[in-house]
Design a protein around this motif. Structure first.
Motif, PDB file in Angstrom:
ATOM      1  N   PRO A 160       0.838  -1.206   0.000  1.00 30.24           N
ATOM      2  CA  PRO A 160       0.000   0.000   0.000  1.00 30.24           C
ATOM      3  C   PRO A 160       0.865   1.245   0.000  1.00 30.24           C
ATOM      4  O   PRO A 160       2.014   1.208   0.434  1.00 30.24           O
ATOM      5  CB  PRO A 160      -0.788  -0.128   1.326  1.00 30.24           C
ATOM      6  N   PRO A 161       0.339   2.368  -0.513  1.00 28.23           N
ATOM      7  CA  PRO A 161       1.145   3.593  -0.499  1.00 28.23           C
ATOM      8  C   PRO A 161       1.460   3.993   0.930  1.00 28.23           C
ATOM      9  O   PRO A 161       0.707   3.664   1.849  1.00 28.23           O
ATOM     10  CB  PRO A 161       0.221   4.631  -1.164  1.00 28.23           C
ATOM     11  N   ASP A 162       2.567   4.687   1.106  1.00 21.52           N
ATOM     12  CA  ASP A 162       2.947   5.097   2.465  1.00 21.52           C
ATOM     13  C   ASP A 162       2.373   6.470   2.754  1.00 21.52           C
ATOM     14  O   ASP A 162       2.815   7.463   2.197  1.00 21.52           O
ATOM     15  CB  ASP A 162       4.472   5.125   2.574  1.00 21.52           C
ATOM     16  N   PRO A 163       1.354   6.537   3.633  1.00 18.30           N
ATOM     17  CA  PRO A 163       0.726   7.832   3.902  1.00 18.30           C
ATOM     18  C   PRO A 163       1.669   8.804   4.580  1.00 18.30           C
ATOM     19  O   PRO A 163       1.454  10.005   4.556  1.00 18.30           O
ATOM     20  CB  PRO A 163      -0.445   7.468   4.827  1.00 18.30           C
ATOM     21  N   GLU A 202      -9.138   8.256   4.232  1.00 18.77           N
ATOM     22  CA  GLU A 202      -9.165   7.836   2.827  1.00 18.77           C
ATOM     23  C   GLU A 202      -8.736   6.373   2.767  1.00 18.77           C
ATOM     24  O   GLU A 202      -7.599   6.052   3.121  1.00 18.77           O
ATOM     25  CB  GLU A 202      -8.179   8.689   2.000  1.00 18.77           C
ATOM     26  N   GLU A 221      -7.945   4.276   0.437  1.00 16.57           N
ATOM     27  CA  GLU A 221      -6.853   3.818  -0.445  1.00 16.57           C
ATOM     28  C   GLU A 221      -5.477   4.219   0.077  1.00 16.57           C
ATOM     29  O   GLU A 221      -4.459   3.797  -0.433  1.00 16.57           O
ATOM     30  CB  GLU A 221      -7.053   4.307  -1.887  1.00 16.57           C
ATOM     31  N   ASP A 222      -5.496   5.012   1.106  1.00 13.22           N
ATOM     32  CA  ASP A 222      -4.241   5.567   1.588  1.00 13.22           C
ATOM     33  C   ASP A 222      -3.910   5.076   2.990  1.00 13.22           C
ATOM     34  O   ASP A 222      -3.066   5.637   3.677  1.00 13.22           O
ATOM     35  CB  ASP A 222      -4.407   7.098   1.622  1.00 13.22           C
ATOM     36  N   GLY A 246      -2.835   7.385   8.097  1.00 16.16           N
ATOM     37  CA  GLY A 246      -3.370   7.753   6.791  1.00 16.16           C
ATOM     38  C   GLY A 246      -3.695   9.213   6.657  1.00 16.16           C
ATOM     39  O   GLY A 246      -3.414  10.030   7.534  1.00 16.16           O
ATOM     40  N   ARG A 247      -4.297   9.486   5.493  1.00 12.24           N
ATOM     41  CA  ARG A 247      -4.694  10.849   5.163  1.00 12.24           C
ATOM     42  C   ARG A 247      -6.212  10.913   5.299  1.00 12.24           C
ATOM     43  O   ARG A 247      -6.886   9.918   5.046  1.00 12.24           O
ATOM     44  CB  ARG A 247      -4.322  11.087   3.698  1.00 12.24           C
ATOM     45  N   ARG A 270      -2.915  14.487   7.883  1.00 11.59           N
ATOM     46  CA  ARG A 270      -2.223  13.196   8.030  1.00 11.59           C
ATOM     47  C   ARG A 270      -2.285  12.813   9.495  1.00 11.59           C
ATOM     48  O   ARG A 270      -1.813  13.565  10.344  1.00 11.59           O
ATOM     49  CB  ARG A 270      -0.777  13.315   7.576  1.00 11.59           C
TER      50      ARG A 270
END
Ligand SMILES: Nc1ncnc2c1ncn2[C@@H]1O[C@H](COP(=O)(O)OP(=O)(O)O)[C@@H](O)[C@H]1O
Ligand SMILES: [Mg+2]
Length: 394
Positions: free
Chosen positions: A3-6, A39, A41-42, A55-56, A62
């Motif tokens: 997963p993306p790194d928030p 969010e 996805e984040d 997350g964001r 954040r």
């Protein structure tokens, strides 16, 4: 897919977090703080005892959210202690040596807290494994911990209860109810302690000296993974065990972390990271264990020393402090070996070696103070009491 790194970095080990919908207090807290919704996805989870979400939010904030344990009646000693720390943290001057993630707010009934997510965060445990928790960082950590111990606790409602570990009752007999949750490896680890009357006596003695020691605000769960590296700074987090306690606990835990780390390195397969915790070493000769042990100590002692020097730059400890810290370092090795034995059916060579070092620290603390270079502050003079010459009346 990772997963993306928030947090905007690539360093912290991330997990798929629990669905935040399962903890409605998370959204209620975000609503109270006017921070919108997480969010999906984040969203990531970072390792830890408790559920957490990094997350964001829909407002672009954040955040790092975490839940802590609650009693059946809904109260949470963990949250109360963490909040008492936040009360003290508000008194830290700007640019203080003690840096902590900014607390945004807490949801009491749900035992959830929100913090500003530190960008590019990296756990101190990862830094120690990679060899990046160097002398400079150790000195910085020493100053931070001493600053914590120097805080005035008045009016912050600190928990004054005794820290639960080491559980002295368990040194005599293991509670039957606790057996179910323990692996065979952990039971074997506890038996190592119970079967060693010298260690049991040393732990009891340590607890007594602790009771007589001056108490200060103390973290009481200091491990490498409670340090976070971000924005070029060292932060300290996870305040659920924070209380008024013997400050030697924190120094001992930090020293114990390095000794445990060094012990793991002795048994790591050659070529692994310096603190790789892969269980190995069943085939190492005694000579090789000693050689690697000596090498590990030479590498890590300067870090212990740098931490202690940083500590002394900010605070003058009481005369029995270093010996108690060594005792707590000894307990820390047992604590870590018991924790890591959870995944095992038998005791690994790492666990046995850690127990040996823990035993030495607990039973011979005076010698260990010298070996670990926990010398008194420079300039400290021993006050010699001189009797007036016999016959003198003045
Ligand atoms: N504000 C933050 N920003 C980024 N990462 C954080 C923050 N607070 C904690 N972490 C990371 O998350 C991990 C788990 O948080 P922690 O408070 O220690 O929870 P636990 O009580 O579950 O151990 C920490 O080891 C640290 O690496
Ligand atoms: Mg933690």
């Amino acid at each position: 897919m990772t997963p993306p790194d928030p947090a905007g970095g690539a360093a912290l080990l991330r997990y798929r977090p629990t669905d935040p919908a399962a903890a409605p207090a998370v959204q209620e807290l975000l609503d109270e703080l006017g921070l919108g919704r997480l969010e999906p996805e984040d969203l990531a989870g970072y390792g830890g005892r408790n559920d957490n979400w990094a997350g964001r939010t829909s407002t672009g904030a954040r955040v790092f959210l975490k839940t802590v344990a609650r009693a059946p009646d809904g109260t949470s000693g963990e949250l109360d202690r963490a909040l008492s720390f936040e009360t003290l943290a508000l008194r830290l001057p700007p640019g203080s040596d003690l840096r902590v993630p900014e607390h945004l707010g807490s949801h009491r009934p749900g035992a959830v807290s929100a913090y500003r997510l530190l960008p590019g965060a990296r756990s101190g445990a990862e830094a120690a494994l990679d060899g990046d928790f160097d002398e400079d960082l150790c000195r910085t950590a020493g100053r931070a911990v001493a600053t914590l111990h120097g805080l005035d606790p008045r009016g912050a409602g600190l928990d004054e209860g005794e820290p639960p570990l080491p559980p002295l009752d368990w040194l005599e007999a293991f509670p039957w109810s606790a057996l179910r949750d323990r692996s065979m490896g952990q039971i074997a680890a506890w038996k190592l302690v119970q079967d060693d009357p010298e260690v049991v006596a040393a732990l009891r003695g340590l607890r007594e000296r602790e009771r007589a020691a001056p108490r200060t605000p103390a973290h009481c769960d200091l491990r490498f993974d409670q340090f976070v590296l971000a924005e070029g700074q060292l932060y300290l987090c996870d305040w659920e065990e924070f209380r008024l306690a013997d400050p030697a606990r924190d120094v001992g835990a930090f020293v114990g972390e390095w000794l445990f780390h060094a012990t793991c390195a002795v048994f790591a397969p050659t070529g692994g990271g310096e603190g790789s915790q892969e269980p190995a070493g069943f085939d190492l000769s005694h000579q090789e264990v000693l050689r690697r042990g000596g090498e590990g100590l030479r590498r890590h002692l300067p870090r212990v020393e740098a931490f202690w020097q940083g500590y002394l730059e900010r605070r003058t400890p009481d005369p029995g402090f270093a010996e108690r810290a060594v005792g707590f370092a000894g307990w820390h090795l047992f604590d870590r070996l018991i924790a890591t034995a959870q995944a095992h059916a038998t005791l690994s060579p790492v666990a046995r070696a850690a127990a040996g070092i823990g035993r030495t620290l607990l039973t011979r603390p005076t010698g260990a103070v010298t070996t670990l270079r926990l010398h008194p502050p420079t300039g400290a003079v021993t006050t010699l009491r001189l009797h007036p010459p016999t016959g003198s009346t003045r």
